[in-house]
Write a protein that holds these residues in place. Structure first.
Motif, PDB file in Angstrom:
ATOM      1  N   SER A  94       0.837  -1.197   0.000  1.00 24.91           N
ATOM      2  CA  SER A  94       0.000   0.000   0.000  1.00 24.91           C
ATOM      3  C   SER A  94       0.868   1.242   0.000  1.00 24.91           C
ATOM      4  O   SER A  94       1.907   1.285   0.653  1.00 24.91           O
ATOM      5  N   GLN A  95       0.451   2.243  -0.746  1.00 22.42           N
ATOM      6  CA  GLN A  95       1.084   3.550  -0.622  1.00 22.42           C
ATOM      7  C   GLN A  95       0.703   4.156   0.727  1.00 22.42           C
ATOM      8  O   GLN A  95      -0.320   3.809   1.333  1.00 22.42           O
ATOM      9  N   PRO A 141      -4.872   1.880   5.602  1.00 24.16           N
ATOM     10  CA  PRO A 141      -6.096   2.036   6.400  1.00 24.16           C
ATOM     11  C   PRO A 141      -5.819   2.416   7.848  1.00 24.16           C
ATOM     12  O   PRO A 141      -6.118   1.672   8.795  1.00 24.16           O
ATOM     13  N   ARG A 142      -5.303   3.613   8.041  1.00 23.59           N
ATOM     14  CA  ARG A 142      -4.859   4.016   9.370  1.00 23.59           C
ATOM     15  C   ARG A 142      -6.009   4.294  10.329  1.00 23.59           C
ATOM     16  O   ARG A 142      -5.865   4.126  11.552  1.00 23.59           O
ATOM     17  N   GLN A 148       4.710   1.588  -0.916  1.00 23.21           N
ATOM     18  CA  GLN A 148       4.754   1.824  -2.344  1.00 23.21           C
ATOM     19  C   GLN A 148       3.583   1.081  -2.958  1.00 23.21           C
ATOM     20  O   GLN A 148       2.997   0.186  -2.338  1.00 23.21           O
ATOM     21  N   LYS A 149       3.239   1.422  -4.172  1.00 16.84           N
ATOM     22  CA  LYS A 149       2.037   0.895  -4.793  1.00 16.84           C
ATOM     23  C   LYS A 149       2.187  -0.587  -5.136  1.00 16.84           C
ATOM     24  O   LYS A 149       3.061  -0.968  -5.907  1.00 16.84           O
ATOM     25  N   GLY A 150       1.325  -1.417  -4.544  1.00 18.85           N
ATOM     26  CA  GLY A 150       1.180  -2.801  -4.962  1.00 18.85           C
ATOM     27  C   GLY A 150       2.227  -3.785  -4.484  1.00 18.85           C
ATOM     28  O   GLY A 150       2.001  -5.000  -4.543  1.00 18.85           O
ATOM     29  N   PHE A 151       3.364  -3.314  -4.003  1.00 19.71           N
ATOM     30  CA  PHE A 151       4.450  -4.216  -3.626  1.00 19.71           C
ATOM     31  C   PHE A 151       5.092  -3.748  -2.320  1.00 19.71           C
ATOM     32  O   PHE A 151       4.997  -2.585  -1.938  1.00 19.71           O
ATOM     33  N   ASN A 152       5.783  -4.686  -1.676  1.00 20.34           N
ATOM     34  CA  ASN A 152       6.651  -4.363  -0.550  1.00 20.34           C
ATOM     35  C   ASN A 152       5.914  -3.539   0.511  1.00 20.34           C
ATOM     36  O   ASN A 152       4.752  -3.744   0.773  1.00 20.34           O
ATOM     37  N   GLY A 153       6.598  -2.597   1.105  1.00 19.86           N
ATOM     38  CA  GLY A 153       6.011  -1.707   2.096  1.00 19.86           C
ATOM     39  C   GLY A 153       6.112  -2.256   3.506  1.00 19.86           C
ATOM     40  O   GLY A 153       5.885  -3.442   3.759  1.00 19.86           O
ATOM     41  N   GLY A 158      22.675   3.316   2.466  1.00 24.23           N
ATOM     42  CA  GLY A 158      23.724   2.642   1.726  1.00 24.23           C
ATOM     43  C   GLY A 158      23.537   2.574   0.234  1.00 24.23           C
ATOM     44  O   GLY A 158      24.463   2.212  -0.490  1.00 24.23           O
ATOM     45  N   ASP A 159      22.319   2.917  -0.262  1.00 23.59           N
ATOM     46  CA  ASP A 159      22.079   2.895  -1.705  1.00 23.59           C
ATOM     47  C   ASP A 159      20.945   3.865  -2.024  1.00 23.59           C
ATOM     48  O   ASP A 159      19.769   3.511  -1.921  1.00 23.59           O
ATOM     49  N   ASP A 160      21.296   5.078  -2.404  1.00 24.13           N
ATOM     50  CA  ASP A 160      20.289   6.111  -2.681  1.00 24.13           C
ATOM     51  C   ASP A 160      19.429   5.785  -3.894  1.00 24.13           C
ATOM     52  O   ASP A 160      18.356   6.366  -4.073  1.00 24.13           O
ATOM     53  N   SER A 161      19.875   4.847  -4.725  1.00 25.77           N
ATOM     54  CA  SER A 161      19.115   4.491  -5.922  1.00 25.77           C
ATOM     55  C   SER A 161      18.044   3.424  -5.653  1.00 25.77           C
ATOM     56  O   SER A 161      17.219   3.149  -6.525  1.00 25.77           O
ATOM     57  N   ASP A 162      18.073   2.851  -4.457  1.00 19.64           N
ATOM     58  CA  ASP A 162      17.118   1.790  -4.130  1.00 19.64           C
ATOM     59  C   ASP A 162      15.774   2.419  -3.781  1.00 19.64           C
ATOM     60  O   ASP A 162      15.623   3.068  -2.743  1.00 19.64           O
ATOM     61  N   GLU A 163      14.776   2.197  -4.629  1.00 16.84           N
ATOM     62  CA  GLU A 163      13.457   2.791  -4.431  1.00 16.84           C
ATOM     63  C   GLU A 163      12.463   1.835  -3.784  1.00 16.84           C
ATOM     64  O   GLU A 163      11.302   2.196  -3.576  1.00 16.84           O
ATOM     65  N   GLN A 164      12.884   0.616  -3.465  1.00 22.44           N
ATOM     66  CA  GLN A 164      11.959  -0.342  -2.871  1.00 22.44           C
ATOM     67  C   GLN A 164      11.756  -0.037  -1.378  1.00 22.44           C
ATOM     68  O   GLN A 164      12.711   0.171  -0.640  1.00 22.44           O
ATOM     69  N   ALA A 165      10.482  -0.014  -0.984  1.00 21.18           N
ATOM     70  CA  ALA A 165      10.115   0.345   0.394  1.00 21.18           C
ATOM     71  C   ALA A 165      10.198  -0.900   1.277  1.00 21.18           C
ATOM     72  O   ALA A 165       9.245  -1.674   1.366  1.00 21.18           O
TER      73      ALA A 165
END
Length: 263
Positions: A37-38, A43-44, A59-64, A82-89
């Motif tokens: 979920s973003q 559902p807070r 993030q949308k649809g994955f991980n989080g 350690g990796d500014d390019s990593d966008e996975q939550a």
């Protein structure tokens, strides 16, 4: 204080189970993974109505990942350094005031890594674990109670799965994966469940396929890893496997630890 980790496998699909669990189990801090979920869609309201503060990194649809807590954190940090390019939550840290100082609790969702011959997925898993080790080293240097809680996607030992032969070629059980986990332990982190229970057949995940749950064909991949200061305060652990039998369950169950922070 009760601290739990649970890969919820979709918070919107599992909100009823989550609220039921929060009411029944009543953890002081709950670390969620795979919320799928973003932040704005989490559902807070339902969770806040139960008396919990909500912090998410989605993030949308994955991980989080998320932190639900009965007390508001003093500080929240999102993303594994350690990796500014990593966008996975996949990582969130909360800092909480407890008697005698502070408590750091992280909710993490370590990459699966399968298939291991994929040129991206397994190297990403190992690189993420190396970053986690560097982060853990920096936090251990603070000499504070510190808990790395989450879905590690690591089967530490053969007795942590129902049949090692089934998993021997899987990214969760490859020697490099298990070695990286041991390197975390060798920093001085304690596996909470194994510090309190050396029984076999202690599992936290059962696949939806092939009757894994009724056959008890499970694996233990959800862990509470503790700094020495947190391990000194650990009093008990429990894998709440009954949650797997609920209607529309996650394939994971909560793993809980009790800590005495009054000392």
């Amino acid at each position: 204080m009760k601290i739990a980790t649970w890969n919820i496998n979709g918070v919107k699909a599992r909100i009823g189970n989550l609220c039921q669990w929060l009411e029944q189990s009543a953890p002081d801090i709950a670390c969620l993974q795979e919320i799928k979920s973003q932040d704005e869609g989490f559902p807070r309201m339902e969770i806040e109505a139960l008396g919990y503060h909500v912090e998410t990194h989605g993030q949308k649809g994955f991980n989080g990942v998320a932190l639900l807590s009965k007390m508001k954190p003093d500080e929240v940090n999102r993303g594994l350094p350690g990796d500014d390019s990593d966008e996975q939550a996949r990582f969130i840290e909360g800092v909480f005031s407890v008697q005698g100082g502070v408590l750091r609790v992280c909710s993490l969702y370590l990459p699966n890594g399968n298939p291991p011959d994929d040129p991206v997925k397994y190297p990403y898993k190992l690189a993420w674990m190396a970053r986690l080790q560097s982060f853990a080293e920096s936090r251990l240097a603070l000499e504070e109670p510190f808990i790395l809680a989450g879905d590690y996607n690591v089967i530490p030992e053969p007795f942590d799965c129902f049949d090692p032969k089934v998993w021997e070629g899987d990214a969760l059980f490859l020697p490099k994966t298990r070695n990286a986990f041991r390197q975390l332990e060798n920093l001085g982190l304690t596996d909470a469940v194994r510090a309190t229970d050396d029984e076999s057949k202690l599992y936290s995940f059962w696949d939806y396929q092939a009757g894994a749950w009724p056959k008890n064909n499970g694996i233990r991949i959800d862990h509470l890893m503790l700094s020495p200061e947190a391990a000194d305060r650990l009093t008990a652990t429990e894998i709440e496997k009954h949650v797997r039998s609920w209607e529309k369950p996650s394939d994971h169950v909560p793993v809980c630890g009790w800590f005495d922070f009054a000392a």
